[in-house]
Each structure stands twice: as C-alpha cells, then as structure tokens.
Design a protein around this motif. Structure first.
Motif, mmCIF file in Angstrom:
data_model
loop_
_atom_site.group_PDB
_atom_site.id
_atom_site.type_symbol
_atom_site.label_atom_id
_atom_site.label_comp_id
_atom_site.label_asym_id
_atom_site.label_seq_id
_atom_site.Cartn_x
_atom_site.Cartn_y
_atom_site.Cartn_z
ATOM 1 N N ASN A 161 0.798 -1.220 0.000
ATOM 2 C CA ASN A 161 0.000 0.000 0.000
ATOM 3 C C ASN A 161 0.832 1.273 0.000
ATOM 4 O O ASN A 161 0.389 2.315 -0.481
ATOM 5 N N THR A 162 2.026 1.215 0.595
ATOM 6 C CA THR A 162 2.817 2.434 0.761
ATOM 7 C C THR A 162 4.148 2.405 0.032
ATOM 8 O O THR A 162 4.762 3.460 -0.171
ATOM 9 N N GLY A 163 4.642 1.215 -0.337
ATOM 10 C CA GLY A 163 5.959 1.113 -0.932
ATOM 11 C C GLY A 163 7.081 1.129 0.092
ATOM 12 O O GLY A 163 8.262 1.103 -0.266
ATOM 13 N N GLU A 164 6.732 1.176 1.379
ATOM 14 C CA GLU A 164 7.728 1.209 2.457
ATOM 15 C C GLU A 164 8.467 -0.122 2.527
ATOM 16 O O GLU A 164 7.861 -1.195 2.499
ATOM 17 N N THR A 165 9.788 -0.082 2.600
ATOM 18 C CA THR A 165 10.558 -1.316 2.737
ATOM 19 C C THR A 165 10.328 -1.937 4.108
ATOM 20 O O THR A 165 10.136 -1.233 5.100
ATOM 21 N N LEU A 166 10.328 -3.262 4.163
ATOM 22 C CA LEU A 166 10.058 -3.988 5.409
ATOM 23 C C LEU A 166 11.358 -4.614 5.909
ATOM 24 O O LEU A 166 11.985 -5.415 5.214
ATOM 25 N N LEU A 167 11.734 -4.253 7.120
ATOM 26 C CA LEU A 167 12.993 -4.677 7.717
ATOM 27 C C LEU A 167 12.796 -5.964 8.503
ATOM 28 O O LEU A 167 11.897 -6.061 9.327
ATOM 29 N N GLY A 168 13.626 -6.958 8.231
ATOM 30 C CA GLY A 168 13.535 -8.209 8.972
ATOM 31 C C GLY A 168 12.440 -9.129 8.476
ATOM 32 O O GLY A 168 12.050 -10.063 9.176
ATOM 33 N N ALA A 169 11.937 -8.916 7.255
ATOM 34 C CA ALA A 169 10.954 -9.832 6.678
ATOM 35 C C ALA A 169 11.621 -11.170 6.374
ATOM 36 O O ALA A 169 12.788 -11.238 5.993
ATOM 37 N N SER A 170 10.872 -12.249 6.547
ATOM 38 C CA SER A 170 11.410 -13.595 6.354
ATOM 39 C C SER A 170 11.096 -14.093 4.946
ATOM 40 O O SER A 170 9.941 -14.063 4.509
ATOM 41 N N ILE A 171 12.131 -14.549 4.230
ATOM 42 C CA ILE A 171 11.977 -15.192 2.921
ATOM 43 C C ILE A 171 12.539 -16.601 3.064
ATOM 44 O O ILE A 171 13.756 -16.782 3.168
#
Length: 875
Positions: free
Chosen positions: A116-126
């Motif tokens: 929705n915002t384009g904000e990067t997500l820190l610590g997301a799990s892949i």
C-alpha cells in the motif's frame, strides 16, 4: 619461396582482420531481454559470430545489459557477470559454454515492501516452505538467496502482514520485488492474531535484542497521551532509569552515555524534551525501533552498553497520506506521499507544545516562553533497480525563558534566564546493488547538539546586558557498509567508519565573545562479521578495530606524579600545535554470538562482546542535565572498556501464541569516569583534577513472557541485577568509600513490568501498564559538626542508602468509531490516567539543617493521577 610468401601474406591478413574485429564497439540497452535477442544484436553490430550448443545453453534466458561504445571483451564480462555461462573469444568467434563453477547455482534478490505504501520492510522472512533454508531482509529491506537450479515455493512473512507464497523456477539469476499486504485485525471478530515470529527470541542469533514497531508503542498508556519511544524502551527487561521525568535510560548497569542512540544512523546526545518528561522522537515518523543490549553487531562502535537504532519511515510512494493528533498540551501532524509515483517520495512530521499559552492564566509561573518542538523530514529517490538515495533531517528544540522582577525601586533591575537546547541531524544514504549478492550502503552524516543558558539584566527598562554560556558537540561521519550474501546459510558484512568530533564551549556577553578549551577528536573504525548457519548451530561472529585521537591546539597540564592531580600539583604545561595529535588509543573489539536450536521452538544462546567508548558524559548529578559536559578521552581520561558475557534460553509454544525467554549476563567495566568527593564540574580547563578512574561489574537475570493471540495481548518481564563500582586511584585521599565497592547510582536490583492490551470490541480497546522498581542508591547525612559557630552536615559513604521503592500504574482507553466508507478519514480518541492511584514516587531525598535541626524530606516529581485525552486521525 612462393609457398612461404603465401603463408606470410595469409598470416598478415588474418592479423589485420583480428585487429579490426577487436576494435568493434557495441552499444546496447536491453531490459529483461532473451539471450537469443541480445546475441543477434551483437552480431549485427560487430564481425563476431557466436558458437553455442542449444542443448546446453538456454537462449531463452532473460538478461539485462546497458553498454555504450564498449568493446566485445567488456560487453561479454558485463553480460555474463554472475551467470552460469562462460565465454571464450577466438578470432572472430565467441564460444559459449556452461561454467563449471556456477553451472547449477542461481541467485534471487530484491526488496520486500508494503503493497500500500511502498515502504521497505525490515527483517521480513523469505524462506523455502517446509525447509529451514531462508534469509531475512536487512535494515534496508534487501534480501538475496542463492540456490541450486530448480523450482521452489517461497514463503514471505512479516509481523502485521499477510503471508505470501511465491513459486519460482530458478534457472537463472532473478531480481524480484515482493509486496506484502497489511493484515486485517478483524480476521476473527475481535480475536487478535499476531505474526508467528512476533516477539520470539528463537529466530535471532543475537541475545538481548528487542524490536518495537510504532503501532506497539502507540498502544502503551502514555504521559499526557503522547506516544513515547523512550517510555516504551523502559518497559523492556534489563532497562531502567534513575527516576520519573529523567532523561535517558540505563542498560544492564551502564550509564546513559553508554547508549548509542541513532536516528537514521545519526547519533543523538540528548533525547529528551522538558528535562526528560518527553522524548524527542515522534512515533508517527518512526518505522521501527531496535534495541541491542546483549549481542551487539560489529558494525556498531563508540558506546559500551547498548545501541538503540531508530529508523524513520521513507514516505508513501503510492499515495498521499497524513496523520496526527490533538492533545491537551501539544499536537502533532505528519504528511507523506509521492512526488513521482513509485519513484520519489517524501515525509514531513512535526510536533509543537503549547504549555506557554496557559502560563498567562497562572500567576505563580513567571515563564514568558516555555515550549518545545521537533521536525522530521525525509526524501527517498528510487533511481533505478540498483540504486536508491535517501536524504533525511531532524531538528528538535526546547525554549525556556523566565523573567523575574527585582524589587528595588529606582535603579532596580529585571533579571531573566534564557535556557534552551537543540538537536540537529542530516543524513544522506546511498543504497547500491553491485551484483546479485553484494549490497552496499554508503552514508554521510552531520549531527550537532547545543545547550545554552543566558542571564539577562534590564536596568530601568534600558539596555539588556546578556551573558550566555554555550556548549556544543558536533559530528561529521562517513560510513561505507557492505553486505555479501554468500549462500542461504552464510552472509558477510564489512565496512569502515570515520567520525570527526568537535567539542566547543563558548562564553558570550555584551563585552566578551570567547571560545575556551575547544577540543577536537577523530575516531576511525573497521569491521568484519560473518553469519553462518548449520543444521542446528548458528554463529554470528565479528571483529572491530577502533582508533581514537585527541588532537588540535591545546595546552595540557603536567602534574607531579607523586601527588594527586590538583591545580596546586601542576609542574608545567605541554603545548599542542594545531592538528597535532596529543593522545591516541587503539582498541580490538571481538563480538561473538552462538545459538543452538533444539528444534524450531527452543534455542540456547551464548555470547561475548567487547566495546570501547572514547567519549564520556561528565556529571556529578544523579540525573543527566542538558548542561552536562561531554569530554573526549585524552591525556588523563582513558577510554572505557566493557566486556560482557551472556547466556540465554528461548522458547515458543507450538502455535506461537506465547514467547518466553530467560537470559543472564555478566559485565566488567574498566576506566569508568567518577567524580571526586566535593568535585566542582563547572567551567574548568583542568577537569581531570575533579575526576578519578574506577572499575566495576554488573550481573543480572532477565525473564520475559509475551502473549500474542486472543483478546488479551501483552507481556510481563522481571529483572534481577546488581551494579557495583570501585575507584582505582593510587592515592588514598582520592578513594571513594576507602577503596571499597559501592553501588552505582542506577543499581536497582528488582524490576518488574507488566503491559496488557484488551480488545473489548471492534471499537473499544483498553491498555494497562504497571511497573515496580527497587529504590535507587543515594548518599545521606549521618551527622553534623560545628565550626566557628556554624553547623555543617557530615555524610555517610557514597550511595550507602536507598530511596523508597517506586511503583506506578497507568491505564488508557481507545475508542475508534466506524469510519465513513466514502472517505479515507479515520479517527480515534485516547484517554486515560497516568499514575492511576496517585503514588508519590520519591525522586530524591533532601536533607537540610533548619534551626540547628536536621530536616529530611522526599521530593516527588509526579505525585497525583494525571488525566489525558487526545484526538488522533488518519487520512
């Protein structure tokens, strides 16, 4: 002869032909084009032909390349960089074959963002579904994972977002941007379900790390209804303060100056408004807060006990968005949005108090001005898929102006006090992806903290006579930082840092304008760390080298070594020329954290850190005040060295609804700066004469429990800790408490915090907080004596008494009305009580002689319930 001549002519023509072909230049600009198409265009522009086996080389593979007037060798190197294809140029032929080294491994990389915002997500799990293999995005939202050729089902998850699954056939290097949708809280009526990794300590290799989001901070009952990051940090295990309304926090026995506080990587020196009642951080502008108090990564240096890393939001790159709040004593407003959609975005967020508007209604308060404000700004430019530029700024100020009329008839004067302090930072960061595995963040920073106090005198309403004392500390910092994602179970981080300090005390007045005892210092650092995972064992190890020099034009006193350092034992002076190094230090700082997974829900951790700190906060007060002196290490003040050992156990329930952790630590401190008995720390060109070196230790045990599911969520934690110090002067007259160990000012053995949030309905939510702490140590009179007819107090050993234990309960209610589906406007009301049962927590115990009798009284800053109400909105 003719045959020889024929071969000679043929060889010359071949040589000329080869030379001609090697000068062919190529211009290409291809984005996600097939290899077949790129080969065809190169053959059109040059005299080269490609030779390849279609059964071995997949000509339908997707490649991107941009070259301008490059020769064939450079073009091939760029085209097949990090590829499984190798090339060989022979005469006018380019032979393609399968590389033996990287034939079966490919890398997928990119960023994870809010859809929705384009904000990067820190610590997301892949992670690969049903596998232990996976990575987390770094603090800039970037990830990279290298795997053998094949088809994989990736699972991408992040706290507060819907988990996403992506199936990818990995047969070449792929750049993939992943967008996650925020999850809805009304998934099951009013039952809240958090992400499975909510507060789990099992996932992280580092012990003693705490992560807080802006939404969590806003749920806590707040002083005057203002969400406060500093108070949120104080709800965590191992974190305490010396009392209500004080600046800073103490982490595991460390002083407040031992905390490295970073806002978008810029260091801050005073993080409070109004002498500690509020913090300078606006929660509306904050993306995430991360506290390191156990395992501290090698990239951080310069402080000895903890790192508080705060990142501002980047600004919505898809649509305009705003939010704010109107409170009893101050208001805030934030606006963000795209300047160019998905390309350039901005953030602007400000707060302003209006205490001073109410002061004219209260005759007892002589303040003419009494307010604070702060401003957060940020600009984000996604230049292309490999480059992003960030520019952020922060400014905060407290302004206090007090007028006092002196009675004296004609010839009398009005006396006024001007008091204020400011924080200002500017950060420019460049994120660059060198290859599918190598990520870089290059940062330039400016930071300044300034305090000033001025005395004004107005004689018969004529000219103002003003004398002002200013103290400032400035930083110019440059930090190139690199992350190399070697494989799914190994990544490396390395970089450099340079920090130029300037400490400037200044005295200004009607007839004077003098800078005295100005100091400059340079701190350099280099670090390398590696994170490696095996089946059950994980390692995060690093090494940091630090170098510090105090330099500049200065005059250093020389003391008689047979006596304590006092003004009377000065035997001479050493003159230091401009930019000449007067004293330098070097430190080696190993960092190591080891984690053993019993299974995916249970883990045991051990860790070790060594930290050096080269600047010191010099104060004789129990609390830190804005006018306290920051002093660099030099000829007579050595760097603080802290060694910390820790061990812990983390456990998650099967459904991840509860997280538990237990961690113990032991720390040693060397070269702590203590003040001598009776020290005077004002304007002093020989401040070392009032100081004495000390050593100490601290140990503790921290227990924490988190509940993540159901109508009731929250956490409870308990800390038992001990912090002691001991002076190590060679002279008995300088020893504190005769050289015995004594409790530090922030030794508070028992600390208990309880935080709870209860979802009453879709519209109503209640939050509660309770804290209990052992009273802090203090020094009290133990007798009196009379000299020349005057009575004086005598004092017991330093910190041999304690003020009474402190405790407090807060409660808040949040009402969120049903929004209008036709508009984007959303609002809520927050109200409640701070210090519900009005407990008068002792801030200090004060003893004075009144009529030859000892009078002892308790000072409490907040001794009654404080109601608050605020209106919050979003659009």
């Amino acid at each position: 002869m003719k045959l020889s001549f024929f071969f000679y002519i043929t060889f010359c023509f071949q040589l000329l032909a080869f030379h001609s072909f090697s000068q062919d230049n190529i211009t290409l600009s291809e984005e996600n084009s097939s290899l077949k198409s790129i080969i065809h265009k190169i053959e059109e522009q040059t005299s080269y032909n490609f030779i390849l086996n279609n059964d071995v080389i997949d000509v339908d593979q997707i490649y991107s390349i941009k070259v301008i007037e490059k020769d064939v060798t450079e073009t091939m190197a760029l085209l097949f960089e990090n590829s499984s294809i190798s090339y060989n140029i022979k005469k006018n032929h380019i032979i393609l074959s399968k590389s033996n080294i990287q034939a079966d491994n490919y890398t997928i990389n990119g960023t994870v963002t809010d859809a929705n915002t384009g904000e990067t997500l820190l610590g997301a799990s892949i992670s690969i579904k049903d596998s232990k293999q996976g990575v987390f995005t770094n603090e800039y939202g970037f990830y990279a994972i290298t795997l053998p050729k094949g088809t994989y089902l990736f699972e991408i998850s992040y706290l507060g977002y819907t988990t996403k699954e992506v199936s990818i056939e990995l047969k070449n290097n792929i750049k993939l941007k992943i967008e996650l949708q925020p999850s809805l809280s009304e998934l099951s009526e009013i039952v809240i379900t958090s992400n499975q990794h909510a507060k789990s300590q099992v996932q992280s290799i580092l012990g003693g790390t705490i992560r807080l989001t802006a939404s969590e901070i806003k749920k806590l009952p707040a002083f005057f209804g203002e969400p406060d990051i500093a108070r949120a940090v104080l709800t965590q295990p191992g974190i305490s303060s010396v009392g209500e309304g004080t600046s800073g926090f103490n982490a595991r026995g460390g002083n407040i100056d031992q905390n490295l506080i970073l806002l978008d990587e810029a260091p801050l020196y005073n993080t409070s408004h109004l002498f500690g009642l509020f913090s300078i951080f606006n929660a509306d502008a904050v993306k995430v807060v991360k506290l390191y108090k156990g395992g501290i990564p090698a990239r951080f240096g310069g402080r000895a006990s903890s790192v508080l890393e705060i990142q501002q939001i980047n600004g919505n790159s898809k649509r305009f968005k705003g939010e704010g709040g109107l409170g009893l004593l101050f208001s805030r407003f934030t606006i963000e949005g795209p300047i160019k959609k998905d390309k350039v975005s901005f953030l602007a967020s400000g707060r302003r108090s209006y205490f001073d508007l109410f002061f004219p209604l209260i005759n007892d308060i002589p303040a003419d001005k009494f307010h604070f404000y702060d401003l957060n700004t940020k600009l984000t430019w996604n230049i292309n898929k490999n480059n992003t530029l960030y520019a952020s700024g922060f400014f905060a100020a407290d302004v206090i102006k007090i007028d006092q009329e002196e009675e004296g008839g004609e010839g009398g004067s009005d006396v006024g006090i001007d008091l204020g302090w400011t924080n200002a930072t500017a950060t420019v960061r460049w994120n660059h992806i060198f290859s599918s595995k190598l990520f870089a963040n290059i940062t330039g920073i400016y930071s300044k903290y300034k305090f000033n106090i001025g005395i004004r005198e107005d004689f018969n309403e004529e000219e103002d006579f003003v004398t002002t004392l200013e103290r400032s500390i400035e930083n110019w910092i440059f930090k190139p930082d690199f992350t190399y994602f070697s494989s799914p179970d190994m990544q490396m981080r390395f970089g450099l840092s340079g920090n130029l300090y300037q400490f400037i005390p200044k005295l200004r007045g009607t007839e004077i304008n003098e800078v005295y005892d100005k100091e400059k210092a340079l701190e350099l650092g280099a670090y390398y760390s590696v994170e490696k995972q095996w089946d059950r064992l994980s390692l995060d190890a690093g090494l940091r080298f630090s170098w510090f020099a105090n330099y500049g034009e200065d005059t250093i006193a020389i003391y008689n070594p047979d006596f304590p350092q006092t003004p009377s034992t000065i035997t001479g002076f050493r003159n230091v020329k401009n930019n000449e190094i007067s004293k330098s230090y070097f430190g080696v700082e190993p960092r190591m954290s080891l984690k053993y997974d019993f299974n995916d829900r249970k883990a045991f951790k051990i860790g070790y850190n060594r930290m050096f700190q080269y600047i010191h906060l010099i104060t004789s007060q129990t609390i830190a005040l804005p006018n306290d002196v920051w002093k660099p290490s030099g000829q007579y003040i050595e760097p603080l060295e802290v060694n910390q050992f820790s061990a812990g156990y983390a456990y998650d329930t099967k459904d991840k609804g509860y997280n538990f952790s237990l961690e113990g630590y032991y720390k040693t401190f060397d070269n702590i700066v203590e003040y001598k008995n009776g020290a005077r720390l004002g304007i002093n060109n020989n401040l070392e004469t009032e100081l004495v070196p000390a050593k100490g230790f601290s140990y503790g045990l921290e227990l924490a429990a988190y509940k993540n599911k159901g109508r009731v969520t929250g956490n409870a934690n308990y800390t038992y800790s001990v912090t002691k110090r001991k002076t190590k002067s060679a002279f008995s007259s300088e020893q504190i408490n005769n050289g015995a160990y004594f409790s530090s000012d922030y030794d508070r053995p028992h600390l208990f915090n309880l935080t709870a949030n209860y979802k009453l309905s879709k519209k109503w939510e209640v939050g509660a907080f309770f804290t209990y702490q052992t009273g802090r140590p203090t020094t009290q009179p133990n007798g009196r004596f009379t000299f020349n007819g005057e009575s004086y107090l005598t004092y017991a050993d330093r910190n041999s008494f304690r003020i009474p234990d402190t405790h407090r309960a807060d409660i808040s209610f949040t009402y969120t009305p049903t929004g209008n589906p036709k508009t984007n406007w959303k609002s809520s009301w927050s109200f409640g009580l701070y210090n519900v049962y009005g407990h008068k927590n002792a801030f200090s115990i004060n003893s004075v002689l009144e009529d030859n009798e000892l009078e002892t009284g308790q000072i409490s800053l907040i001794g009654a319930p404080i109601p608050f109400i605020s209106y919050n909105f979003k659009f």
